[in-house]
Design a protein around this motif. Structure first.
Motif, PDB file in Angstrom:
ATOM      1  N   GLU A  74       0.725  -1.143   0.066  1.00 22.46           N
ATOM      2  CA  GLU A  74      -0.093   0.089  -0.089  1.00 22.46           C
ATOM      3  C   GLU A  74       0.907   1.173   0.079  1.00 22.46           C
ATOM      4  O   GLU A  74       0.393   2.303  -0.606  1.00 22.46           O
ATOM      5  N   VAL A  75       2.136   1.141   0.632  1.00 24.86           N
ATOM      6  CA  VAL A  75       2.831   2.251   0.602  1.00 24.86           C
ATOM      7  C   VAL A  75       3.495   2.561  -0.748  1.00 24.86           C
ATOM      8  O   VAL A  75       3.280   3.551  -1.093  1.00 24.86           O
ATOM      9  N   ILE A  76       3.696   1.439  -1.345  1.00 24.43           N
ATOM     10  CA  ILE A  76       4.367   1.574  -2.971  1.00 24.43           C
ATOM     11  C   ILE A  76       3.244   2.244  -3.557  1.00 24.43           C
ATOM     12  O   ILE A  76       3.354   3.132  -4.638  1.00 24.43           O
ATOM     13  N   GLU A  77       1.965   1.660  -3.610  1.00 22.20           N
ATOM     14  CA  GLU A  77       0.742   2.461  -4.326  1.00 22.20           C
ATOM     15  C   GLU A  77       0.603   3.862  -4.073  1.00 22.20           C
ATOM     16  O   GLU A  77       0.733   4.567  -4.872  1.00 22.20           O
ATOM     17  N   HIS A  78       0.652   4.335  -2.740  1.00 22.70           N
ATOM     18  CA  HIS A  78       0.304   5.532  -2.635  1.00 22.70           C
ATOM     19  C   HIS A  78       1.432   6.497  -2.906  1.00 22.70           C
ATOM     20  O   HIS A  78       1.243   7.744  -3.566  1.00 22.70           O
ATOM     21  N   THR A  79       2.793   6.249  -2.559  1.00 22.25           N
ATOM     22  CA  THR A  79       3.720   6.779  -3.015  1.00 22.25           C
ATOM     23  C   THR A  79       4.040   7.112  -4.648  1.00 22.25           C
ATOM     24  O   THR A  79       4.647   8.229  -5.116  1.00 22.25           O
ATOM     25  N   THR A  80       3.648   5.982  -5.149  1.00 23.02           N
ATOM     26  CA  THR A  80       3.827   6.032  -6.778  1.00 23.02           C
ATOM     27  C   THR A  80       2.740   6.895  -7.283  1.00 23.02           C
ATOM     28  O   THR A  80       2.957   7.603  -8.161  1.00 23.02           O
ATOM     29  N   ASP A  81       1.432   7.083  -6.719  1.00 18.47           N
ATOM     30  CA  ASP A  81       0.501   8.035  -7.158  1.00 18.47           C
ATOM     31  C   ASP A  81       1.077   9.251  -6.971  1.00 18.47           C
ATOM     32  O   ASP A  81       0.844  10.172  -7.974  1.00 18.47           O
ATOM     33  N   ILE A  82       1.538   9.665  -5.814  1.00 16.20           N
ATOM     34  CA  ILE A  82       2.026  10.977  -5.679  1.00 16.20           C
ATOM     35  C   ILE A  82       3.246  11.357  -6.674  1.00 16.20           C
ATOM     36  O   ILE A  82       3.166  12.446  -7.312  1.00 16.20           O
ATOM     37  N   LEU A  83       4.134  10.375  -6.907  1.00 18.55           N
ATOM     38  CA  LEU A  83       5.287  10.535  -7.590  1.00 18.55           C
ATOM     39  C   LEU A  83       4.766  10.744  -9.327  1.00 18.55           C
ATOM     40  O   LEU A  83       5.566  11.557 -10.058  1.00 18.55           O
ATOM     41  N   ASN A  84       3.727  10.209  -9.417  1.00 17.68           N
ATOM     42  CA  ASN A  84       3.577  10.240 -10.967  1.00 17.68           C
ATOM     43  C   ASN A  84       3.060  11.569 -11.287  1.00 17.68           C
ATOM     44  O   ASN A  84       3.061  12.096 -12.541  1.00 17.68           O
ATOM     45  N   LYS A  85       2.496  12.431 -10.377  1.00 16.80           N
ATOM     46  CA  LYS A  85       1.927  14.015 -10.547  1.00 16.80           C
ATOM     47  C   LYS A  85       2.919  14.517 -10.164  1.00 16.80           C
ATOM     48  O   LYS A  85       3.285  15.875 -10.682  1.00 16.80           O
ATOM     49  N   HIS A  86       3.750  14.387  -9.132  1.00 21.00           N
ATOM     50  CA  HIS A  86       4.671  15.182  -8.531  1.00 21.00           C
ATOM     51  C   HIS A  86       6.198  14.536  -8.450  1.00 21.00           C
ATOM     52  O   HIS A  86       6.592  14.206  -7.126  1.00 21.00           O
ATOM     53  N   PRO A  87       6.971  14.298  -9.492  1.00 19.80           N
ATOM     54  CA  PRO A  87       8.216  13.609  -9.399  1.00 19.80           C
ATOM     55  C   PRO A  87       9.288  14.199  -8.414  1.00 19.80           C
ATOM     56  O   PRO A  87      10.257  13.532  -8.646  1.00 19.80           O
ATOM     57  N   GLY A  88       9.206  15.331  -8.073  1.00 16.16           N
ATOM     58  CA  GLY A  88      10.292  15.806  -7.144  1.00 16.16           C
ATOM     59  C   GLY A  88      10.166  15.779  -5.641  1.00 16.16           C
ATOM     60  O   GLY A  88      10.910  16.266  -4.887  1.00 16.16           O
ATOM     61  N   ILE A  89       9.260  14.977  -5.073  1.00 15.16           N
ATOM     62  CA  ILE A  89       9.148  15.009  -3.865  1.00 15.16           C
ATOM     63  C   ILE A  89       9.906  13.915  -3.215  1.00 15.16           C
ATOM     64  O   ILE A  89       9.671  12.456  -3.321  1.00 15.16           O
ATOM     65  N   MET A  90      11.130  14.335  -2.386  1.00 19.55           N
ATOM     66  CA  MET A  90      12.112  13.376  -1.879  1.00 19.55           C
ATOM     67  C   MET A  90      11.666  12.550  -0.890  1.00 19.55           C
ATOM     68  O   MET A  90      11.770  11.147  -1.109  1.00 19.55           O
ATOM     69  N   LYS A  91      10.786  12.625   0.041  1.00 14.80           N
ATOM     70  CA  LYS A  91       9.984  11.979   0.893  1.00 14.80           C
ATOM     71  C   LYS A  91       9.267  10.651   0.355  1.00 14.80           C
ATOM     72  O   LYS A  91       9.601   9.476   0.780  1.00 14.80           O
ATOM     73  N   ALA A  92       8.665  10.830  -0.930  1.00 10.60           N
ATOM     74  CA  ALA A  92       7.968   9.871  -1.413  1.00 10.60           C
ATOM     75  C   ALA A  92       8.782   8.723  -1.951  1.00 10.60           C
ATOM     76  O   ALA A  92       8.634   7.669  -1.783  1.00 10.60           O
ATOM     77  N   TYR A  93      10.088   9.190  -2.663  1.00 10.34           N
ATOM     78  CA  TYR A  93      10.959   8.230  -3.090  1.00 10.34           C
ATOM     79  C   TYR A  93      11.395   7.479  -1.890  1.00 10.34           C
ATOM     80  O   TYR A  93      11.524   6.266  -2.000  1.00 10.34           O
ATOM     81  N   TYR A  94      11.820   8.183  -0.725  1.00  9.42           N
ATOM     82  CA  TYR A  94      12.518   7.432   0.482  1.00  9.42           C
ATOM     83  C   TYR A  94      11.500   6.471   0.983  1.00  9.42           C
ATOM     84  O   TYR A  94      11.967   5.212   1.108  1.00  9.42           O
ATOM     85  N   LEU A  95      10.358   6.915   1.237  1.00  5.95           N
ATOM     86  CA  LEU A  95       9.144   5.859   1.681  1.00  5.95           C
ATOM     87  C   LEU A  95       8.983   4.888   0.394  1.00  5.95           C
ATOM     88  O   LEU A  95       8.824   3.532   1.192  1.00  5.95           O
ATOM     89  N   ARG A  96       9.107   4.856  -0.669  1.00  9.88           N
ATOM     90  CA  ARG A  96       8.825   4.010  -1.514  1.00  9.88           C
ATOM     91  C   ARG A  96       9.861   3.010  -1.520  1.00  9.88           C
ATOM     92  O   ARG A  96       9.813   1.648  -1.894  1.00  9.88           O
ATOM     93  N   ALA A  97      11.113   3.486  -1.472  1.00  8.01           N
ATOM     94  CA  ALA A  97      12.614   2.734  -1.302  1.00  8.01           C
ATOM     95  C   ALA A  97      12.367   1.825  -0.145  1.00  8.01           C
ATOM     96  O   ALA A  97      12.946   0.523  -0.258  1.00  8.01           O
ATOM     97  N   ARG A  98      11.949   2.280   0.948  1.00  7.31           N
ATOM     98  CA  ARG A  98      11.883   1.454   2.119  1.00  7.31           C
ATOM     99  C   ARG A  98      10.959   0.265   2.130  1.00  7.31           C
ATOM    100  O   ARG A  98      11.065  -0.667   2.575  1.00  7.31           O
ATOM    101  N   ALA A  99       9.724   0.591   1.492  1.00 12.05           N
ATOM    102  CA  ALA A  99       8.675  -0.499   1.176  1.00 12.05           C
ATOM    103  C   ALA A  99       9.225  -1.465   0.307  1.00 12.05           C
ATOM    104  O   ALA A  99       9.114  -2.565   0.516  1.00 12.05           O
ATOM    105  N   HIS A 100      10.132  -1.041  -0.880  1.00 11.99           N
ATOM    106  CA  HIS A 100      10.768  -1.988  -2.013  1.00 11.99           C
ATOM    107  C   HIS A 100      11.818  -2.994  -1.119  1.00 11.99           C
ATOM    108  O   HIS A 100      11.653  -4.045  -1.445  1.00 11.99           O
ATOM    109  N   LEU A 101      12.605  -2.054  -0.051  1.00 12.24           N
ATOM    110  CA  LEU A 101      13.486  -2.854   0.630  1.00 12.24           C
ATOM    111  C   LEU A 101      12.707  -4.054   1.440  1.00 12.24           C
ATOM    112  O   LEU A 101      13.362  -5.156   1.422  1.00 12.24           O
ATOM    113  N   GLU A 102      11.739  -3.832   2.053  1.00 21.29           N
ATOM    114  CA  GLU A 102      11.049  -4.763   2.631  1.00 21.29           C
ATOM    115  C   GLU A 102      10.462  -5.844   2.069  1.00 21.29           C
ATOM    116  O   GLU A 102      10.251  -7.033   2.754  1.00 21.29           O
ATOM    117  N   VAL A 103      10.039  -5.800   0.747  1.00 22.37           N
ATOM    118  CA  VAL A 103       9.563  -6.944  -0.027  1.00 22.37           C
ATOM    119  C   VAL A 103      10.463  -7.447  -0.925  1.00 22.37           C
ATOM    120  O   VAL A 103      10.132  -8.073  -1.896  1.00 22.37           O
TER     121      VAL A 103
END
Length: 360
Positions: free
Chosen positions: A248-277
């Motif tokens: 779900e983290v990957i889904e929501h952060t991806t939604d944000i980045l599709n519209k606003h690709p410069g948000i660092m925190k979104a990349y970081y949280l998505r990276a952490r979620a990818h790490l866990e899976v």
């Protein structure tokens, strides 16, 4: 009592079935109205579409709060407490009923009426007309029809007589409520009460998205609400990481980045979620984007990359053991099958020899 009358509203006729008691209450902006309703088609059978009494769930609306079916405010304002009346409404007043019905049915089923946490856009979208999930409502949406509404007025509470929840607030009040919800969510997060924090962040997001749907996309007021919603969504995702809802983290952060690709925190949280899976390539790519946008995160990212490498080694070792065990099991199965086959051949050969001897 059976009295048919017009309310002075074109396309509406009222029939009083039971007169109720007292004077007509004051219906002012902010008044909360509680009532039962039954909705029927105007066919020979008066086919029932919805009946709040069958699910034991009275309806509540707040006057002046942009209710989906605003004609109901007009109908209710003509009633006394305890009154039961039937209203015939033509299609100029019933076009939005399927949307309302969908929300009420989902609530009765114990589901989120807005679908905001599972929709492909990641946030609330109560105007998805392509399908409402119910065949009869889809048909009514494609071809609006006149409807009968039987309403029973139960209670009218004035604004000072009840604590107003966020759904009952005006748009301006919703926006003002968001900072408080944000602060409450942060407090719960720091205390490790993640489920409670999730509810506060979610409530704030829905408030903002409801207001945002009335703004023109990408204009200043819309962008301001978007920024506030993104901040809450990322805080929400931090809670989801703690509750191990990684996809779900990957889904929501991806939604944000599709519209606003410069948000660092979104990349970081998505990276952490990818790490866990164990999505190694995706995690490394997102961590690199974090460093591109914020070089000061190098120490944190270096630590997380170390954790990623360690987790991938552990997973690879687990995979090797698992596959080794699978290969070993298959080898044993093949040996057993070979031994069984050999025994059958020997047995058949022995029987043949005995047969040949007897013939001699």
């Amino acid at each position: 009592m059976d009295q048919t009358m017009c309310l002075g509203v074109e396309g509406v006729k009222k029939t009083i079935l039971y007169g109720g008691t007292g004077e007509i209450p004051k219906f002012i902006t902010g008044s909360k109205v509680k009532f039962h309703f039954r909705t029927m088609l105007c066919d020979d059978d008066r086919t029932v579409i919805d009946d709040s009494k069958k699910v034991d769930m009275p309806m509540e609306i707040v006057i002046g709060n942009m209710f989906k079916l605003d004609i109901w405010e007009t109908l209710l304002a003509s009633m006394r407490i305890g009154e039961v009346s039937e209203f015939w409404c033509d299609i100029t007043h019933t076009g939005m009923y399927p949307i309302l019905s969908k929300s009420m049915r989902r609530i009765a089923e114990g589901k989120d009426p807005t679908d905001w946490h599972i929709h492909t856009c990641g946030m609330a979208n109560m105007f998805a007309y392509h399908s409402l999930g119910y065949d009869d409502l889809d048909e009514l949406m494609k071809e609006p029809k006149p409807l009968y509404f039987v309403l029973e007025l139960l209670k009218v509470s004035q604004p000072s007589e009840y604590n107003r929840e966020t759904w009952a607030l005006s748009d301006g009040e919703r926006v003002k409520a968001v900072p408080l919800l944000h602060a409450q969510g942060n407090k719960f997060f720091k205390q490790g009460r993640y489920e409670e924090a999730i509810q506060k962040y979610k409530e704030g997001i829905v408030c903002l998205k409801n207001v945002q749907t009335k703004e023109k996309a990408w204009e200043v007021s819309w962008l301001k609400l978007e920024k506030m919603a993104n901040t809450l969504t990322l805080n929400y995702c931090q809670c989801l990481l703690r509750t191990e809802e990684y996809y779900e983290v990957i889904e929501h952060t991806t939604d944000i980045l599709n519209k606003h690709p410069g948000i660092m925190k979104a990349y970081y949280l998505r990276a952490r979620a990818h790490l866990e899976v164990w999505n190694e390539a995706e995690a490394r790519e997102d961590f690199e984007r974090v460093l591109d946008l914020e070089p000061g995160m190098k120490k944190v990212v270096t630590r997380d990359l170390g954790v990623l490498s360690m987790r991938m080694e552990e997973k690879n070792e687990e995979d090797r053991k698992k596959y080794k065990g699978m290969f070993e099991e298959r080898r044993k199965q093949r040996e057993m099958a070979h031994n069984t086959e050999s025994e059958e051949v020997e047995q058949q050969t022995g029987e043949s020899e005995v047969s040949d001897t007897s013939q001699t």
